[in-house]
Design an enzyme around this catalytic site. Structure first.
Site, short mmCIF file in Angstrom:
data_model
loop_
_atom_site.label_atom_id
_atom_site.label_comp_id
_atom_site.label_asym_id
_atom_site.label_seq_id
_atom_site.Cartn_x
_atom_site.Cartn_y
_atom_site.Cartn_z
N CYS A 1 0.81 -1.19 0.00
CA CYS A 1 0.00 0.00 0.00
C CYS A 1 0.86 1.26 0.00
CB CYS A 1 -0.84 0.02 1.27
SG CYS A 1 -1.25 -1.60 1.86
N ARG B 1 -0.47 3.12 -5.62
CA ARG B 1 0.08 2.03 -4.81
C ARG B 1 -1.01 1.12 -4.27
NH1 ARG B 1 5.41 3.15 -3.37
NH2 ARG B 1 5.31 1.58 -1.75
N TRP C 1 -3.93 -1.86 -1.00
CA TRP C 1 -4.05 -2.88 -2.06
C TRP C 1 -3.98 -4.21 -1.33
CZ3 TRP C 1 -1.19 -7.00 -3.98
CH2 TRP C 1 -1.53 -7.45 -5.26
N ASN D 1 2.52 -1.09 5.73
CA ASN D 1 2.71 -1.57 4.37
C ASN D 1 3.64 -2.78 4.43
OD1 ASN D 1 3.16 -1.87 1.62
ND2 ASN D 1 4.68 -0.24 1.53
N GLY D 2 3.16 -3.93 3.97
CA GLY D 2 4.01 -5.13 3.97
C GLY D 2 3.26 -6.34 4.47
N GLU E 1 5.79 -8.10 -24.08
CA GLU E 1 5.46 -6.84 -23.39
C GLU E 1 4.17 -6.23 -23.97
OE1 GLU E 1 5.93 -5.25 -20.84
OE2 GLU E 1 5.57 -3.13 -21.25
N LYS F 1 0.82 -5.35 -21.82
CA LYS F 1 0.17 -4.04 -21.78
C LYS F 1 -1.33 -4.17 -22.07
CE LYS F 1 2.44 -2.18 -20.05
NZ LYS F 1 3.72 -2.50 -19.56
N GLU G 1 -3.14 -5.87 -19.12
CA GLU G 1 -3.20 -5.08 -17.89
C GLU G 1 -4.31 -4.04 -17.91
OE1 GLU G 1 1.01 -3.73 -17.65
OE2 GLU G 1 0.73 -4.17 -15.54
N HIS H 1 4.12 -24.80 -33.63
CA HIS H 1 4.27 -25.87 -32.64
C HIS H 1 3.05 -25.98 -31.73
CE1 HIS H 1 8.32 -26.59 -33.98
NE2 HIS H 1 8.60 -25.31 -33.85
N LYS I 1 1.07 -0.43 -8.29
CA LYS I 1 2.31 -0.02 -8.96
C LYS I 1 3.54 -0.73 -8.42
CE LYS I 1 4.62 2.72 -11.75
NZ LYS I 1 4.61 2.26 -13.15
#
Ligand code: M6R
Length: 589
Positions: free
Chosen positions: A5, A30, A75, A101-102, A467, A471, A474, A490, A584
């Protein structure tokens, strides 16, 4: 139960709660599941809600007049998103409030001990444990009680706490970021600099197992010994305008378009340092590139850069998988860790593994003063400026720029690399014109209702295919997969049906024909082929022209893919800055 967070604490002249609210709004990237603020006057006042902090008006907070406040934007990793689980959490006596946070890895054991001592838990979070642990030792003074509590937490954590009786603010960190900001009237502590950038650029970085106590002034201490620590106050060059959205509808588009400047900035590295690290790469017995997500694709791309430009084999491994390769590490190994935030737990864990084996660690980071930068033997700053959108764009091309320079330096051709990047930056400026944007917007509108999008590339374009798919996934939530073009036959080609959009990165390189063959194979199964290429081809149903950039082609090619993802999200009425389930900085394992 736990969270990853943004946290902030303010001790100011007045209206600290307003500064906390503003700071939370700047850190919403965050986490945006729920938020909360505690303000201390004679008593604690706590406001918490499920939902986004950006929807909250500042006005009601202005009149509060509190000098002490902490806040949190969450989050959730394991627990439910509920008001009870939103921070701040209070001690039983209501005197102490904390934000965290953690993940407290030993919280079950601590919680059991506290319940046996009579503490009543109101939430299902691990974080609440901290408030009760502090309460246990309040008779030793508030800062000491926080120190004792924090020293018992296992895992990567950062926290802030306030007390109504001592009227102090205390912050402590171990593995999750915390930065102190100071001006003449207010003192701040937060997970990230933009939280208080509007108020000050004078900052001090807390290191692991350090705490800051805000009373009349700010003092720093070692968490384990309680001894004072001296900290340098640094002046940072970021300004608040860089961290603001300005006239753009979203940070994502602002940051994509900033690539007209950021590639050039990333290329401005100290030549002596580049050559020094290139020498280390040449000498090392085993070099690894370690990163996660988009930065992980930059690491993968670097394998191709080093192989093609310098004839050097580097191994790229995603952070969370790195420990499986620890047996290959020696003091002669070199680790290049890449991270926008410099706070990604999986990348930091990989660096811990390397450190234990006494290997050298070089990092490429965007956030100055971040944990990764501080834990490395040497670091390069990508200078992309604050990247606020959860989805990484400009940081990626900046990472590629530094990696490309390192590959050229390793080949003894640094000047060639520098002029290639300068040309590429100029080409990107020309490419990002209104017509180009309009074309991608129109194409996205026609794809917005599709269920799947496939992306292919070979060689330098393979990591870009991965990538590009990331994108799209996401921000638009459309299922997208990137493949090595050669892998189609294949198995993957079984997925292509009539009308399936297939993006093909086709460059003027040794892989051109083979990639086109892949595109044609998909077209024969009904695929709608979108060619991202310097040249038109009959295989393409839609063509996105890009400049021919040689070895810098990945930097150029990824930009239309970023734009496509952005416009797809907008066409689907989604907020690309706040994709569901994402945050993030992934500061938990
Ligand atoms: O801050 P980092 O570069 O270490 O972050 C790594 C990933 O979490 C990040 O790239 C993530 O994949 C982004 N959401 C990509 O857009």
């Amino acid at each position: 139960m736990s969270s990853m967070c943004g946290i902030i604490g303010v001790k100011g002249k007045s209206n600290s709660s307003q500064l906390v609210l503003k700071g939370l709004k700047r850190m919403e990237y965050r986490g945006y599941d729920s938020w909360g603020i505690a303000m201390a006057n004679r008593k604690l006042k706590v406001v918490k809600e499920v939902g986004k902090i950006s929807d909250v008006a500042i006005r009601p907070f202005i009149i509060d007049g509190s000098q002490l406040a902490i806040g949190h934007t969450r989050w959730a990793t394991h627990g439910l998103v509920t008001k009870e689980n939103a921070h701040p959490h209070l001690s039983c006596n209501g005197e102490v409030a904390i934000v965290h946070n953690g993940i407290i890895e030993n919280y079950q054991e601590l919680k059991k001990e506290l319940i046996e001592k009579g503490h009543k838990f109101r939430s299902a979070t691990d974080s609440e444990t901290i408030a009760h642990l502090i309460e246990e030792n309040l008779n030793k003074g508030f800062p000491e009680a926080v120190r004792l509590a924090f020293s018992r937490l296992q895992g990567r954590n950062a926290m802030c706490a306030i007390s109504t009786s001592s009227h102090e603010l205390v912050g402590a960190r171990n593995g999750s970021p915390l930065i102190v900001g100071l001006n003449d009237t207010d003192a701040f502590i937060a997970s990230d600099i933009p939280a208080f950038l509007e108020n000050t650029r004078n900052i001090a970085y807390l290191d692991d197992l350090e705490m800051a106590v805000f009373d009349k002034s700010v003092k720093f201490f070692d968490v384990m010994t309680g001894k004072p620590v001296q900290k340098k106050i640094e002046h940072i060059s970021w300004n608040i305008e860089q961290a603001k959205k300005g006239d753009y509808p979203h940070y994502m588009i602002k940051e994509i378009l900033e690539q007209t400047q950021s590639i050039e900035r990333a290329a401005k590295q100290d030549k002596r340092q580049l050559l020094g690290i290139a020498k280390e790469i040449r000498k090392a017995k085993g070099s690894f590139l370690v990163a996660c997500g988009t930065s992980g694709y930059a690491a993968m791309e670097a394998q191709y850069f080093f192989s093609g430009i310098a004839g050097k084999h580097l191994n790229s491994v995603v952070g969370s998988e790195f420990s499986s390769f620890r047996h290959f590490l020696t003091p002669k190994s070199l680790i290049i860790a890449i991270s926008q935030s410099g706070e990604t737990a999986d990348t930091l864990e990989a660096v811990d593994v390397a450190r234990k084996m006494k290997s050298r660690v070089i990092s490429i980071v965007n956030v100055m003063g971040s944990s990764l930068a501080r834990q490395s033997d040497h670091f390069f700053l990508t200078n992309a400026g604050p990247e606020i959108c959860v989805c990484s764009t400009k940081a990626f091309t900046s990472q590629l720029s530094v990696l490309l320079l390192l590959a050229y330096a390793s080949a003894g051709k640094l000047s060639e690399g520098i002029s290639l990047l300068q040309d590429t930056a100029d080409q990107v400026k020309l490419m990002l014109n209104d017509g180009f944007l309009a074309k991608l917007r129109k194409l996205s509108a026609s794809l917005a209702q599709k269920d799947d999008i496939y992306v292919i590339g070979r060689g330098l374009n393979y990591p870009i295919a991965l990538e590009a798919a990331l994108k799209i996934k996401e921000v638009s939530y459309i299922h997208a997969e990137g493949f090595a073009a050669g892998e189609l036959k294949h198995g993957v080609i079984a997925l292509v049906e009539k009308g399936t959009p297939c993006i093909a990165f086709v460059s003027n390189d040794e892989h051109r024909q083979a990639t086109l063959s892949g595109a044609i194979e998909m077209k024969s199964r009904g695929g709608f082929i979108i060619g991202i290429s310097p040249e038109q081809d009959e295989a393409f149903d839609a063509w996105i022209p890009v400049p021919d950039a040689g070895n810098a082609q990945p930097l150029v090619n990824v930009i239309p893919a970023q734009l496509l993802a952005y416009y797809l999200a907008v066409a689907r009425h989604l907020d690309p800055d706040k994709p569901r389930n994402l945050a993030k900085s992934v500061t938990v394992k």
